[in-house]
Design a protein around this motif. Structure first.
Motif, PDB file in Angstrom:
ATOM      1  N   ARG A  71       0.835  -1.207   0.000  1.00 41.55           N
ATOM      2  CA  ARG A  71       0.000   0.000   0.000  1.00 41.55           C
ATOM      3  C   ARG A  71       0.866   1.252   0.000  1.00 41.55           C
ATOM      4  O   ARG A  71       0.566   2.235  -0.677  1.00 41.55           O
ATOM      5  N   TYR A  72       1.961   1.218   0.759  1.00 41.26           N
ATOM      6  CA  TYR A  72       2.882   2.354   0.799  1.00 41.26           C
ATOM      7  C   TYR A  72       3.432   2.657  -0.598  1.00 41.26           C
ATOM      8  O   TYR A  72       3.438   3.800  -1.047  1.00 41.26           O
ATOM      9  N   TRP A  73       3.900   1.634  -1.316  1.00 42.89           N
ATOM     10  CA  TRP A  73       4.455   1.830  -2.653  1.00 42.89           C
ATOM     11  C   TRP A  73       3.386   2.276  -3.638  1.00 42.89           C
ATOM     12  O   TRP A  73       3.650   3.089  -4.535  1.00 42.89           O
ATOM     13  N   LEU A  74       2.169   1.759  -3.490  1.00 43.28           N
ATOM     14  CA  LEU A  74       1.067   2.221  -4.345  1.00 43.28           C
ATOM     15  C   LEU A  74       0.850   3.720  -4.158  1.00 43.28           C
ATOM     16  O   LEU A  74       0.684   4.467  -5.126  1.00 43.28           O
ATOM     17  N   ASP A  75       0.856   4.171  -2.908  1.00 43.78           N
ATOM     18  CA  ASP A  75       0.665   5.595  -2.617  1.00 43.78           C
ATOM     19  C   ASP A  75       1.865   6.424  -3.054  1.00 43.78           C
ATOM     20  O   ASP A  75       1.712   7.475  -3.688  1.00 43.78           O
ATOM     21  N   LEU A  76       3.045   5.969  -2.720  1.00 41.75           N
ATOM     22  CA  LEU A  76       4.257   6.738  -3.027  1.00 41.75           C
ATOM     23  C   LEU A  76       4.442   6.960  -4.531  1.00 41.75           C
ATOM     24  O   LEU A  76       4.785   8.054  -4.968  1.00 41.75           O
ATOM     25  N   THR A  77       4.202   5.939  -5.305  1.00 41.14           N
ATOM     26  CA  THR A  77       4.416   6.041  -6.755  1.00 41.14           C
ATOM     27  C   THR A  77       3.201   6.586  -7.497  1.00 41.14           C
ATOM     28  O   THR A  77       3.286   6.853  -8.693  1.00 41.14           O
ATOM     29  N   LYS A  78       2.085   6.721  -6.779  1.00 41.54           N
ATOM     30  CA  LYS A  78       0.830   7.176  -7.397  1.00 41.54           C
ATOM     31  C   LYS A  78       0.420   6.245  -8.535  1.00 41.54           C
ATOM     32  O   LYS A  78      -0.124   6.661  -9.553  1.00 41.54           O
ATOM     33  N   ALA A  79       0.675   4.970  -8.351  1.00 45.18           N
ATOM     34  CA  ALA A  79       0.474   3.971  -9.407  1.00 45.18           C
ATOM     35  C   ALA A  79      -0.977   3.805  -9.837  1.00 45.18           C
ATOM     36  O   ALA A  79      -1.237   3.262 -10.903  1.00 45.18           O
ATOM     37  N   THR A  80      -1.926   4.288  -9.043  1.00 46.06           N
ATOM     38  CA  THR A  80      -3.331   4.184  -9.438  1.00 46.06           C
ATOM     39  C   THR A  80      -3.786   5.373 -10.288  1.00 46.06           C
ATOM     40  O   THR A  80      -4.897   5.371 -10.797  1.00 46.06           O
ATOM     41  N   ARG A  81      -2.918   6.353 -10.444  1.00 49.39           N
ATOM     42  CA  ARG A  81      -3.226   7.482 -11.329  1.00 49.39           C
ATOM     43  C   ARG A  81      -2.661   7.168 -12.707  1.00 49.39           C
ATOM     44  O   ARG A  81      -1.474   6.841 -12.843  1.00 49.39           O
ATOM     45  N   LYS A  82      -3.489   7.271 -13.726  1.00 48.96           N
ATOM     46  CA  LYS A  82      -3.102   6.834 -15.071  1.00 48.96           C
ATOM     47  C   LYS A  82      -1.834   7.487 -15.590  1.00 48.96           C
ATOM     48  O   LYS A  82      -1.099   6.886 -16.372  1.00 48.96           O
ATOM     49  N   GLU A  83      -1.543   8.689 -15.159  1.00 46.11           N
ATOM     50  CA  GLU A  83      -0.330   9.349 -15.643  1.00 46.11           C
ATOM     51  C   GLU A  83       0.946   8.801 -14.987  1.00 46.11           C
ATOM     52  O   GLU A  83       2.047   9.034 -15.465  1.00 46.11           O
ATOM     53  N   TYR A  84       0.790   8.030 -13.903  1.00 51.43           N
ATOM     54  CA  TYR A  84       1.946   7.483 -13.191  1.00 51.43           C
ATOM     55  C   TYR A  84       2.035   5.961 -13.212  1.00 51.43           C
ATOM     56  O   TYR A  84       3.103   5.405 -12.977  1.00 51.43           O
ATOM     57  N   GLY A  85       0.909   5.299 -13.406  1.00 49.76           N
ATOM     58  CA  GLY A  85       0.966   3.848 -13.297  1.00 49.76           C
ATOM     59  C   GLY A  85      -0.209   3.136 -13.925  1.00 49.76           C
ATOM     60  O   GLY A  85      -1.087   3.743 -14.533  1.00 49.76           O
ATOM     61  N   TYR A  86      -0.196   1.826 -13.735  1.00 50.73           N
ATOM     62  CA  TYR A  86      -1.169   0.929 -14.351  1.00 50.73           C
ATOM     63  C   TYR A  86      -2.123   0.294 -13.356  1.00 50.73           C
ATOM     64  O   TYR A  86      -3.045  -0.411 -13.754  1.00 50.73           O
ATOM     65  N   ASN A  87      -1.910   0.505 -12.068  1.00 55.14           N
ATOM     66  CA  ASN A  87      -2.773  -0.124 -11.077  1.00 55.14           C
ATOM     67  C   ASN A  87      -4.164   0.497 -11.124  1.00 55.14           C
ATOM     68  O   ASN A  87      -4.304   1.709 -11.246  1.00 55.14           O
ATOM     69  N   THR A  88      -5.173  -0.336 -11.015  1.00 57.38           N
ATOM     70  CA  THR A  88      -6.545   0.139 -11.053  1.00 57.38           C
ATOM     71  C   THR A  88      -7.193   0.141  -9.677  1.00 57.38           C
ATOM     72  O   THR A  88      -8.299   0.631  -9.519  1.00 57.38           O
ATOM     73  N   ASN A  89      -6.497  -0.372  -8.673  1.00 60.47           N
ATOM     74  CA  ASN A  89      -7.050  -0.497  -7.338  1.00 60.47           C
ATOM     75  C   ASN A  89      -5.974  -0.175  -6.319  1.00 60.47           C
ATOM     76  O   ASN A  89      -4.881  -0.722  -6.373  1.00 60.47           O
ATOM     77  N   ARG A  90      -6.276   0.718  -5.380  1.00 59.23           N
ATOM     78  CA  ARG A  90      -5.314   1.077  -4.341  1.00 59.23           C
ATOM     79  C   ARG A  90      -5.203  -0.003  -3.271  1.00 59.23           C
ATOM     80  O   ARG A  90      -4.248  -0.067  -2.530  1.00 59.23           O
ATOM     81  N   GLN A  91      -6.178  -0.878  -3.214  1.00 56.35           N
ATOM     82  CA  GLN A  91      -6.199  -1.937  -2.205  1.00 56.35           C
ATOM     83  C   GLN A  91      -5.049  -2.916  -2.425  1.00 56.35           C
ATOM     84  O   GLN A  91      -4.923  -3.492  -3.501  1.00 56.35           O
ATOM     85  N   ALA A  92      -4.230  -3.100  -1.431  1.00 58.83           N
ATOM     86  CA  ALA A  92      -3.174  -4.111  -1.505  1.00 58.83           C
ATOM     87  C   ALA A  92      -3.818  -5.486  -1.395  1.00 58.83           C
ATOM     88  O   ALA A  92      -4.827  -5.665  -0.725  1.00 58.83           O
TER      89      ALA A  92
END
Length: 110
Positions: A71-92
């Motif tokens: 969850r920390y890395w998801l937040d830090l990298t902003k991976a759920t925001r399309k301009e930063y990443g590919y994740n579609t869910n913030r839930q670890a």
């Protein structure tokens, strides 16, 4: 997973020995469930993607802590925001594997 062209990331966790093989196999076959990731894999090619292990453990007692790390890395990298990443869910993911890895880039989004 890091797209070296645009620095977008895909953060994930799972069994260290099968996660990369599974993702790469699906991406090569054009069947990955993450449409954004698949689209850019097809556009930029396999050579532009890098698999990076940020953290791993082999002790079942660490699974809860590792889920928090994801969850920390998801937040830090902003991976759920399309301009930063590919994740579609913030839930670890609740990970029952004793070996957990988190895919990410070496240089995190600021």
């Amino acid at each position: 997973m890091l797209n070296q062209v645009n620095q977008k990331v895909f953060i994930g966790s799972g069994n260290l020995y099968s996660r990369k093989a599974s993702n790469w196999s699906q991406l090569r076959a054009g069947t990955h469930k993450n449409v954004g990731l698949q689209k850019e894999w097809d556009k930029f090619g396999e050579d532009q993607f890098k698999f990076v292990i940020l953290f791993e453990c082999e002790d079942a007692a660490d699974v809860s802590f590792l889920n928090k790390c994801e969850r920390y890395w998801l937040d830090l990298t902003k991976a759920t925001r399309k301009e930063y990443g590919y994740n579609t869910n913030r839930q670890a993911h609740k990970n029952e594997d004793f070996v957990l890895k988190i895919e990410c880039l070496e240089k995190v989004a600021e």
